[in-house]
Motif scaffolding. Structure first.
Motif, mmCIF file in Angstrom:
data_model
loop_
_atom_site.group_PDB
_atom_site.id
_atom_site.type_symbol
_atom_site.label_atom_id
_atom_site.label_comp_id
_atom_site.label_asym_id
_atom_site.label_seq_id
_atom_site.Cartn_x
_atom_site.Cartn_y
_atom_site.Cartn_z
ATOM 1 N N LEU A 194 -44.908 47.257 6.594
ATOM 2 C CA LEU A 194 -43.660 47.093 5.853
ATOM 3 C C LEU A 194 -43.464 48.273 4.911
ATOM 4 N N PRO A 195 -42.214 48.723 4.680
ATOM 5 C CA PRO A 195 -41.961 49.779 3.722
ATOM 6 C C PRO A 195 -42.431 49.356 2.338
ATOM 7 N N SER A 196 -42.832 50.332 1.558
ATOM 8 C CA SER A 196 -43.395 50.018 0.251
ATOM 9 C C SER A 196 -42.407 49.288 -0.645
ATOM 10 N N GLU A 197 -41.086 49.590 -0.499
ATOM 11 C CA GLU A 197 -40.129 48.916 -1.356
ATOM 12 C C GLU A 197 -39.962 47.449 -0.993
ATOM 13 N N GLU A 198 -40.479 47.033 0.181
ATOM 14 C CA GLU A 198 -40.375 45.638 0.569
ATOM 15 C C GLU A 198 -41.678 44.890 0.315
ATOM 16 N N ALA A 199 -42.641 45.573 -0.310
ATOM 17 C CA ALA A 199 -43.954 44.976 -0.484
ATOM 18 C C ALA A 199 -43.912 43.718 -1.328
ATOM 19 N N GLU A 200 -42.902 43.573 -2.197
ATOM 20 C CA GLU A 200 -42.817 42.399 -3.047
ATOM 21 C C GLU A 200 -41.989 41.296 -2.423
ATOM 22 N N GLY A 201 -41.481 41.527 -1.209
ATOM 23 C CA GLY A 201 -40.827 40.405 -0.575
ATOM 24 C C GLY A 201 -39.477 40.646 0.021
ATOM 25 N N LYS A 202 -39.204 41.674 0.716
ATOM 26 C CA LYS A 202 -37.940 41.884 1.407
ATOM 27 C C LYS A 202 -38.172 42.004 2.899
ATOM 28 N N ALA A 203 -39.197 41.368 3.388
ATOM 29 C CA ALA A 203 -39.490 41.456 4.815
ATOM 30 C C ALA A 203 -38.482 40.642 5.591
ATOM 31 N N ASP A 204 -37.920 41.243 6.632
ATOM 32 C CA ASP A 204 -37.002 40.520 7.504
ATOM 33 C C ASP A 204 -37.344 40.822 8.952
ATOM 34 N N ILE A 264 -46.761 29.787 8.813
ATOM 35 C CA ILE A 264 -47.505 29.986 7.568
ATOM 36 C C ILE A 264 -46.624 29.750 6.352
ATOM 37 N N ARG A 265 -45.318 30.016 6.458
ATOM 38 C CA ARG A 265 -44.414 29.719 5.350
ATOM 39 C C ARG A 265 -44.302 28.208 5.134
ATOM 40 N N SER A 266 -44.292 27.454 6.229
ATOM 41 C CA SER A 266 -44.220 26.001 6.081
ATOM 42 C C SER A 266 -45.472 25.467 5.385
ATOM 43 N N LEU A 267 -46.640 26.059 5.691
ATOM 44 C CA LEU A 267 -47.877 25.648 5.027
ATOM 45 C C LEU A 267 -47.849 26.029 3.546
ATOM 46 N N ALA A 268 -47.324 27.224 3.252
ATOM 47 C CA ALA A 268 -47.223 27.665 1.859
ATOM 48 C C ALA A 268 -46.307 26.742 1.070
ATOM 49 N N GLN A 269 -45.180 26.357 1.651
ATOM 50 C CA GLN A 269 -44.252 25.452 0.970
ATOM 51 C C GLN A 269 -44.845 24.063 0.803
ATOM 52 N N LEU A 270 -45.635 23.630 1.773
ATOM 53 C CA LEU A 270 -46.273 22.323 1.680
ATOM 54 C C LEU A 270 -47.244 22.256 0.513
ATOM 55 N N ARG A 315 -47.701 27.371 -2.511
ATOM 56 C CA ARG A 315 -48.332 28.678 -2.701
ATOM 57 C C ARG A 315 -47.350 29.799 -2.386
ATOM 58 N N ASN A 316 -47.792 31.021 -2.584
ATOM 59 C CA ASN A 316 -46.951 32.210 -2.424
ATOM 60 C C ASN A 316 -46.569 32.388 -0.948
ATOM 61 N N ALA A 317 -45.348 31.982 -0.616
ATOM 62 C CA ALA A 317 -44.888 32.071 0.769
ATOM 63 C C ALA A 317 -44.534 33.499 1.157
ATOM 64 N N GLN A 318 -44.048 34.287 0.182
ATOM 65 C CA GLN A 318 -43.654 35.650 0.503
ATOM 66 C C GLN A 318 -44.855 36.507 0.898
ATOM 67 N N GLU A 348 -54.178 36.051 -8.802
ATOM 68 C CA GLU A 348 -53.053 36.531 -9.605
ATOM 69 C C GLU A 348 -51.720 36.343 -8.902
ATOM 70 N N ARG A 349 -51.698 36.399 -7.581
ATOM 71 C CA ARG A 349 -50.443 36.285 -6.828
ATOM 72 C C ARG A 349 -50.198 34.858 -6.336
ATOM 73 N N ASP A 350 -50.921 33.899 -6.877
ATOM 74 C CA ASP A 350 -50.713 32.490 -6.584
ATOM 75 C C ASP A 350 -50.928 32.183 -5.101
ATOM 76 N N VAL A 351 -51.876 32.902 -4.461
ATOM 77 C CA VAL A 351 -52.238 32.621 -3.080
ATOM 78 C C VAL A 351 -53.352 31.573 -3.031
ATOM 79 N N ILE A 352 -54.252 31.606 -4.021
ATOM 80 C CA ILE A 352 -55.317 30.603 -4.126
ATOM 81 C C ILE A 352 -55.216 29.922 -5.481
#
Length: 453
Positions: free
Chosen positions: A139-149, A170-176, A179-182, A201-205
């Protein structure tokens, strides 16, 4: 008798491995630890699912999945996640010990668990499907925080479907689990990874723990959602019961190794071929049938390419045809090529742990080729030999007239009495040689006696 004893022994072991009630499990009010180490496949999935079921039956307070895996098969991973989501007790995924990882399938399991924890010095991520990961750009660096499409995914339509399916999962599991879905999406699309501290720190665990005992202390008082209700974990002073790996899981791990399954299949096929070519031997047929059944069971839980399996069977058929109906190498050469190509593409996955070793493939190909050369050599040798079947082998045989009766002369050849005819008159004890055969009568010539000079 020996075979019967072996079968009875196998049935006894099978019976002993079955759950025999709660007498075989620890008492209630304990925490269970299930180790998930190495590539995730049918054996590890069976071990984890059965362990979680027995933990719930025994009244365990919670289950800790101690994870150290590079990833594994999608089907095995999904069966494990389904078991976690349906669990009636909290399931805590714990990446441990230090230096361990929860890569690829391990990340999905971590996201599916009620609580996600890691030990210091561990990492998770790189969740891109392995089969198509080389074609995916970062992914481009400017999308690293969450602009992936979806436009960030290159490749064919099928590759985009696989990626989008993995992202949605994996997004459905994160929402369940909240956790950090992005970041989860980035782990799939771009194959990124995180250290334990960055993941916290990124709310993954949810937390970092030094050891299972430290994990239990930090879990105490945390709330999880079970069956739509909030439940507080009470884990102080809990004992840890480590769920053992029984013989069933170990046996499943052995036979579902692609190399072992490959060997079992070939031993089975060659055993049956030897049995059918030499009926009555028994041992090749019994061993071949058992090996073939085990191989077929292993293949039905492994990602097998049916095109590869078909090519292998075609190759073996052609090589067998060469042995029984020689074509002077045409069937044999084509069979070896089909066998090698089919063996290479037999496993429909790029995971390193589920590939058949090339030396093994070449070894069996060389064995088959040597058998063909041996069979062709015997064929050529047989064709150069004089015909010895039927009565033709009697031509040229010498004998003596044994008796005469009413003008009919008889000689004994190969232990049998034959009627003979000759252009010359014959008497008892006259030496003759067989010149030809006419039905059941030998045409002979009288041998001239050599006088001393």
């Amino acid at each position: 008798m020996a075979l019967t004893k072996q079968v009875l022994g196998f049935l006894v072991l099978l019976w002993l491995s079955l759950p025999q009630g709660l007498a075989q499990v620890p008492g209630q009010g304990q925490s269970w630890l299930i180790d998930i180490k190495g590539a995730i496949g049918p054996a590890s999935a069976d071990h984890m699912v059965r362990g979680l079921e027995r933990a719930q039956e025994s009244g365990a307070v919670l289950v800790i999945l101690q994870i150290d895996t590079p990833g594994g098969l999608d089907t095995a991973m999904r069966s494990m996640i389904q078991s976690i989501v349906a669990s009636t007790i909290p399931v805590i995924s714990y990446v441990s010990p230090g230096g361990a990882r929860a890569a690829s399938a391990g990340t999905y399991i971590l996201y599916a668990s009620h609580i996600a924890a890691m030990a210091p010095g561990t990492n998770l991520g790189a969740a891109t499907p392995v089969q198509i990961s080389p074609s995916l750009p970062k992914l481009p660096s400017e999308e690293a925080e969450g602009k992936a499409d979806d436009s960030a995914v290159a490749g064919t339509a099928m590759e985009r479907k696989i990626i989008n399916d993995a992202v949605a999962y994996i997004r459905s599991l994160a929402q369940l689990r909240g956790r950090n879905a992005q970041w989860a999406e980035e782990a799939v699309r771009a194959g990124v990874s995180l250290s334990s501290q960055d993941a916290l720190e990124r709310d993954v665990i949810n937390l970092i723990a030094e050891s299972p005992a430290d994990l239990l202390q930090k879990l105490h008082g945390l709330e999880v959602e079970l069956n739509g209700q909030r439940q507080t974990i009470v884990s102080d002073n809990l004992l840890i019961y480590t769920y053992p790996t029984d013989w069933r899981s170990e046996f499943l791990a052995v036979i579902t190794d692609p190399n072992v399954a490959y060997i079992l299949m070939l031993v089975g096929i060659y055993g049956l071929i030897f049995e059918f070519s030499n009926p009555g031997l028994g041992v090749p047929g019994v061993v071949g049938a058992l090996c073939l059944i085990l191989a077929l069971y292993a293949f039905q839980v492994l990602p097998v390419s049916y095109a590869g399996l078909g090519l292998m069977l075609l190759g073996i058929s052609l090589m067998t045809a060469e042995a029984f109906a020689p074509s002077f190498g045409i069937f044999g050469f084509g069979g070896i090529v089909a066998f090698v190509v089919g063996s290479i593409i037999l496993m429909d996955t790029d995971l390193p742990g589920y590939q058949i070793a090339m030396p093994l493939i070449l070894g069996f190909a060389a064995f088959s080729a040597s058998m063909l050369v041996f069979a062709l050599g015997l064929l050529l040798k047989a064709r150069k030999q004089e015909l010895v079947s039927g009565l033709d082998h009697l031509v040229g045989t010498t004998a003596q007239v044994e008796s005469t009766h009413n003008g009919v002369v008889f000689v004994r050849v190969d232990g049998e009495l034959w009627q003979v005819e000759s252009d010359e008159s014959l008497a008892v004890n006259d030496p003759v040689t067989v010149a030809a055969i006419d039905g059941v009568t030998l045409m002979v010539k009288k041998l001239k006696e050599i006088s001393d000079v």
